[in-house]
Structure formats: structure tokens, C-alpha cells
Design a protein around this motif. Structure first.
Motif, PDB file in Angstrom:
ATOM      1  N   ARG A   1      40.972  43.372  39.964  1.00 63.97           N
ATOM      2  CA  ARG A   1      41.931  44.394  40.359  1.00 63.97           C
ATOM      3  C   ARG A   1      42.701  44.957  39.164  1.00 63.97           C
ATOM      4  N   GLY A   2      42.603  44.278  38.026  1.00 62.91           N
ATOM      5  CA  GLY A   2      43.407  44.680  36.892  1.00 62.91           C
ATOM      6  C   GLY A   2      44.884  44.498  37.165  1.00 62.91           C
ATOM      7  N   GLN A   3      45.228  43.413  37.866  1.00 60.21           N
ATOM      8  CA  GLN A   3      46.607  43.186  38.284  1.00 60.21           C
ATOM      9  C   GLN A   3      47.083  41.795  37.890  1.00 60.21           C
TER      10      GLN A   3
ATOM     11  N   GLY B   1      37.944  41.152  45.668  1.00 59.46           N
ATOM     12  CA  GLY B   1      39.173  41.234  44.891  1.00 59.46           C
ATOM     13  C   GLY B   1      40.285  40.357  45.402  1.00 59.46           C
ATOM     14  N   MET B   2      39.946  39.340  46.195  1.00 60.33           N
ATOM     15  CA  MET B   2      40.973  38.525  46.851  1.00 60.33           C
ATOM     16  C   MET B   2      41.249  37.209  46.141  1.00 60.33           C
ATOM     17  N   LEU B   3      40.523  36.925  45.047  1.00 56.65           N
ATOM     18  CA  LEU B   3      40.662  35.625  44.404  1.00 56.65           C
ATOM     19  C   LEU B   3      41.252  35.763  42.995  1.00 56.65           C
ATOM     20  N   PRO B   4      42.090  34.812  42.593  1.00 55.43           N
ATOM     21  CA  PRO B   4      42.703  34.853  41.263  1.00 55.43           C
ATOM     22  C   PRO B   4      41.746  34.307  40.204  1.00 55.43           C
ATOM     23  N   HIS B   5      42.045  34.628  38.959  1.00 58.93           N
ATOM     24  CA  HIS B   5      41.247  34.108  37.843  1.00 58.93           C
ATOM     25  C   HIS B   5      42.032  33.156  36.953  1.00 58.93           C
ATOM     26  N   HIS B   6      43.334  33.219  37.038  1.00 63.22           N
ATOM     27  CA  HIS B   6      44.149  32.286  36.257  1.00 63.22           C
ATOM     28  C   HIS B   6      45.580  32.318  36.775  1.00 63.22           C
ATOM     29  N   VAL B   7      46.258  31.177  36.623  1.00 62.18           N
ATOM     30  CA  VAL B   7      47.674  31.071  36.948  1.00 62.18           C
ATOM     31  C   VAL B   7      48.389  30.539  35.715  1.00 62.18           C
ATOM     32  N   GLU B   8      49.491  31.166  35.341  1.00 61.28           N
ATOM     33  CA  GLU B   8      50.227  30.767  34.142  1.00 61.28           C
ATOM     34  C   GLU B   8      51.704  30.599  34.498  1.00 61.28           C
ATOM     35  N   TRP B   9      52.263  29.475  34.087  1.00 57.84           N
ATOM     36  CA  TRP B   9      53.686  29.245  34.292  1.00 57.84           C
ATOM     37  C   TRP B   9      54.503  29.993  33.243  1.00 57.84           C
TER      38      TRP B   9
END
Length: 255
Positions: free
Chosen positions: A241-243, A219-227
Motif C-alpha cells: 500500500r505504500g503506507q 494489501g491487508m497484511l503488514p511487512h514490519h512492525v517497529e517500536w
């Protein structure tokens, strides 16, 4: 009288049945017509300069089920269709740009002026010996494609952004791109793009997370980043994580 009444009733019932069938046919026809486009020959009225689409030639659709890539189908492409659409839409141009469908649907983003398209490479192009999804090498590259002339796109720059990038987004100023990668130590990547050139990438760790053993990647890695569309802020999506985490981009990400 009885016979006549019965005959009249039979005729009346037959007449009602015929009317029922007729009304059913009319209603069915109306429903079918209402489900059709007003004019099936008229293209949708899209607004803009072009439609951009990427296509992954490395695997067939059923690879998600059985893991088998299938036969090679050419090369990965970025394709453009200029707007407005003519009565018979046609492809304007295409160019080879490595990409993959094995990621969220954020593999490309356009610059604010629409003259540059950025494509993240999640998986590298398949090698002749690759047969399974697991055989594909992890991508590491973000490419910039000049589409100022949609009829003649060209790759003008590329940069290493970390392993297995999951997508890309660009800030409101049009100068800084953010990516979520699968780099275990620093999965958030930020890189500038000015005057047709990438700057030196900055890779940063996730913040405020603790490993969770039962989650993939703990659960330590992101799936997307949005500005944020106007502010200097990013949203980081952690699916398992549903976060979603929000950071002022420079203060929260260590710039």
C-alpha cells in the motif's frame, strides 16, 4: 632555422607527451591509493560487546531467480563475534537457530541489555525432499537465545507467534516484542518476555484497511512492525500500500 625550429617543436611535443603520461600515472596512482582503507590490516573500530549474524542454510542465492533450493548446506546458524575485533578477527561462537532470508531484514533483535537475542523463524528448516522455495513450510516460532556469555550461546525459550513472521522488534522497556506475520485474520503479534520466559502472545488485526483486489494478500497484511525508541508507540509498515500506520501500542492495538 626552420629545421631547428621543427626539431625543437618535435622535442617539445615529445616532452609534453611524456609529462602528460607521467601526470596521468601519478593521478591514477593517487586515486587508487585514496580508494584503499587507511590501513587495510586494521579491523573497523566497532563499538559494543559483539556482532551477531544469522545465516540461512536452506537455499542458495540463485534460488531467488529459478526457485531451486540447491544442495543442503548444513543448518541455520546464529553466529557471534566479540568486540573489539582482534587484528585477525575470528568467530567466537555459533548455535543452530532456524531463520530464513526470505523476509525483510528484521529477523533478529537484541534485548536492551544485550544479553538476549530474539530470532524470528520465517520459514522452517528444509526437509530432505524439499527442492523448491515453495516446498519450504511456513515458520511460526520466535526464539530467545541467551548470549550473556557470547562464547556459549543457548536457546532458552520459544513461542508460537503466527504464521510466516516477517520480523521482530522490542520496545524501549525491553519487555514486549512485536512481530508482523502473515496470519490473514490477526497478523500483528505482541508477546512479553520477562525472567527468561515468553508470555502468552496477543494477535490482533490490522486497523483501518479495506481489501484491494490487485494487491498481493489484498494489501491487508503488514511487512514490519517497529517500536518507537522511547515512547509507547508502534509503526506498522504495509509495503504493497505504500503506507505506514502509527498506533499508541496499548490503545491503538487493543491492549
Amino acid at each position: 632555422m626552420t629545421v631547428i625550429f621543427r626539431d625543437f617543436g618535435t622535442l617539445a611535443m615529445l616532452h609534453l607527451k611524456r609529462l602528460s603520461v607521467l601526470w596521468i600515472a601519478v593521478i591514477t596512482a593517487w586515486v587508487l591509493v585514496s580508494l584503499q582503507p587507511a590501513d587495510a590490516q586494521t579491523p573497523p573500530n566497532f563499538q559494543g560487546r559483539y556482532i551477531a549474524a544469522i545465516s540461512d542454510a536452506d537455499m542458495r542465492a540463485y534460488a531467488y531467480i529459478d526457485g531451486q533450493l540447491g544442495e543442503p548446506r548444513g543448518t541455520d546458524q546464529l553466529s557471534l563475534v566479540t568486540l573489539p575485533l582482534p587484528s585477525i578477527p575470528a568467530l567466537t561462537s555459533s548455535i543452530e537457530v532456524s531463520n530464513s532470508v526470505i523476509n525483510p531484514v528484521y529477523s533478529l533483535v537484541a534485548s536492551q541489555d544485550g544479553n538476549t537475542i530474539f530470532v524470528a523463524e520465517t520459514k522452517e528448516p528444509r526437509e530432505p525432499e524439499d527442492q523448491l522455495i515453495s516446498d519450504l513450510d511456513l515458520g511460526t516460532t520466535l526464539r530467545a537465545v541467551d548470549v550473556s556469555d557470547p562464547a556459549a550461546p543457548r536457546v532458552i525459550a520459544e513461542v508460537e507467534v503466527g504464521i510466516d513472521p516477517q520480523g521482530v522488534d522490542i520496545d524501549a522497556s525491553g519487555t514486549t516484542l512485536a512481530l508482523a506475520t502473515k496470519d490473514p485474520n490477526a497478523p500483528l503479534t505482541f508477546v512479553t518476555f520477562t525472567n527468561g520466559r515468553f508470555g502468552e502472545p496477543t494477535q490482533l488485526p490490522m486497523q483501518g484497511f479495506s481489501p484491494v483486489a490487485e494487491f498481493p494478500d489484498q494489501g491487508m497484511l503488514p511487512h514490519h512492525v517497529e517500536w518507537h525508541p522511547t515512547a509507547d508507540m508502534i509503526a506498522v509498515n504495509a509495503n504493497f500500500r505504500g503506507q505506514v500506520q502509527f498506533f499508541p501500542s496499548r490503545a491503538g492495538c487493543g491492549w
